[in-house]
Design an enzyme around this catalytic site. Structure first.
Site, PDB file in Angstrom:
ATOM      1  N   HIS A  13       4.028   1.881   1.962  1.00 37.54           N
ATOM      2  CA  HIS A  13       5.430   1.077   1.938  1.00 37.54           C
ATOM      3  C   HIS A  13       6.194   1.570   0.553  1.00 37.54           C
ATOM      4  CE1 HIS A  13       2.792  -2.877   2.876  1.00 37.54           C
ATOM      5  NE2 HIS A  13       4.041  -3.192   3.918  1.00 37.54           N
ATOM      6  N   GLN A  17       8.124 -14.694  12.672  1.00 33.62           N
ATOM      7  CA  GLN A  17       6.818 -13.645  12.948  1.00 33.62           C
ATOM      8  C   GLN A  17       5.876 -14.267  13.634  1.00 33.62           C
ATOM      9  OE1 GLN A  17       8.375 -10.855  10.293  1.00 33.62           O
ATOM     10  NE2 GLN A  17       6.445  -9.834  10.926  1.00 33.62           N
ATOM     11  N   HIS A  32       1.132  -1.572  -0.063  1.00 36.04           N
ATOM     12  CA  HIS A  32       0.385   0.324  -0.139  1.00 36.04           C
ATOM     13  C   HIS A  32       0.587   1.139  -0.027  1.00 36.04           C
ATOM     14  CE1 HIS A  32       1.176   0.144   4.253  1.00 36.04           C
ATOM     15  NE2 HIS A  32       0.656  -0.759   4.191  1.00 36.04           N
ATOM     16  N   GLU A  33       0.186   2.533   0.261  1.00 38.78           N
ATOM     17  CA  GLU A  33       1.480   3.447   0.210  1.00 38.78           C
ATOM     18  C   GLU A  33       2.576   3.567   0.594  1.00 38.78           C
ATOM     19  OE1 GLU A  33       1.640   6.338  -2.385  1.00 38.78           O
ATOM     20  OE2 GLU A  33       0.379   5.583  -2.844  1.00 38.78           O
ATOM     21  N   GLY A  43       8.889   1.686   8.898  1.00 38.81           N
ATOM     22  CA  GLY A  43       7.806   2.717   9.230  1.00 38.81           C
ATOM     23  C   GLY A  43       8.108   2.369  10.672  1.00 38.81           C
ATOM     24  N   SER A  81      -2.262  -2.966   5.737  1.00 42.05           N
ATOM     25  CA  SER A  81      -2.550  -4.621   4.635  1.00 42.05           C
ATOM     26  C   SER A  81      -3.375  -4.805   5.105  1.00 42.05           C
ATOM     27  CB  SER A  81      -0.960  -5.633   4.314  1.00 42.05           C
ATOM     28  OG  SER A  81       0.024  -5.433   4.249  1.00 42.05           O
TER      29      SER A  81
END
Ligand code: AMP
Length: 283
Positions: free
Chosen positions: A37, A61, A34-35, A147, A186
């Protein structure tokens, strides 16, 4: 854009670029881009000569009963978006090469993973540190970017890089949000339209806390109560944690006397969503 699917091929390519004196940058992702990333790709593009984006849904994970199996995937779309955002190489390692039979080595960052998400997801950060370390060894980047939406993850990676003497520059990137303020993820794909409307409360609760702190409030419990009030638990909304921490050590604090991380995790329907903000006390 070139697609590399094998670890030896990726290592060979990295060796080649390094011997030519090229700087390699890496954006690790689990795909379903998405934006958020894409912003990471655009932000790190200028920091090197070759931009590698990895796509790998990392089983290490996910805990038992978590969403590994149903994690959203759309490789064709991802390849298109990654190319548009300036990715030179998309690295899609096969599961059998990443975790072959007999695999038994893990990286454990101890203190900064003890609080927040580490409490409710006990294997999560061990899985993250391990996969990121493996990707660093395979892609051999000079710089990599993460991020701030996953703030604890960013602190964990920085700590690992420092403690293990990895010669890699780690960049952080601010949270990218939808127009109504919901942090992009996501996992937002799991939300029904009604849950999607309720999910904006996460960002709203952070904004309400920020307003309190800017108005002079320093008492942690009052700030956290405000957040809980805006989140309004009920059908479809259940708080995992809401916490105030020191942004470096991630140790819990009870008063906002300096820059303080306000972090939360909330179950909205089947989605577990996280968000955070750094609060700055008024002078
Ligand atoms: P993921 O695919 O969820 O593992 O995320 C890959 C990278 O993208 C991580 O460094 C995340 O922190 C980052 N990321 C995901 N969502 C966002 C967002 N909304 N804003 C900024 N970075 C993000």
């Amino acid at each position: 854009m070139r697609i590399i699917e094998g670890i030896p091929e990726m290592q060979q390519a990295a060796e080649g670029w390094r011997s030519e004196g090229k700087r390699i940058t890496l954006v690790p992702t689990m795909g379903y881009l998405h934006e958020g990333h894409l912003e990471l790709m655009r932000a790190i593009r200028g920091h090197g000569d070759v931009l590698v984006t990895s796509i790998f849904v990392n089983p290490a994970q996910f805990g038992p009963g978590e969403d590994f199996e149903r994690y959203p995937r759309n490789l064709e779309r991802d390849l298109h978006l990654a190319a548009e955002a300036g990715t030179d190489i998309t690295f899609i390692p096969p599961m059998k090469e990443m975790y072959p039979e007999g695999y038994q080595t893990y990286v454990n960052v101890t203190e900064v993973t003890a609080s927040l998400c580490g409490r409710s997801r006990p294997v999560f950060f061990r899985g993250v540190a391990t996969i990121v370390n493996k990707l660093f060894n395979i892609v051999r980047p000079h710089a990599s970017i993460f991020g701030e939406k996953d703030f604890q993850q960013l602190v964990t990676i920085r700590t690992m890089v420092r403690d293990l003497n990895l010669d890699i520059e780690i960049l952080g990137h601010p949270i990218v949000r939808e127009t109504d303020g919901l942090a992009m993820s996501s996992r937002n794909a799991y939300l029904t339209p009604e849950q999607r409307r309720k999910a904006v409360r996460l960002n709203r609760s952070l904004t309400a806390a920020q307003a309190l702190v800017e108005g002079g409030e320093k008492t942690g419990e009052l700030i956290l109560n405000k957040v809980r009030e805006v989140l309004a638990e009920g059908d479809d909304v259940r708080i995992d944690y809401v916490q105030l921490c020191d942004p470096q050590t991630l140790r819990e604090v009870t008063r906002v006397t300096g820059p303080t991380l306000l972090a939360l995790a909330v179950h909205v329907g089947v989605a577990r969503l996280i968000d955070n903000r750094i609060l700055y006390p008024s002078a």
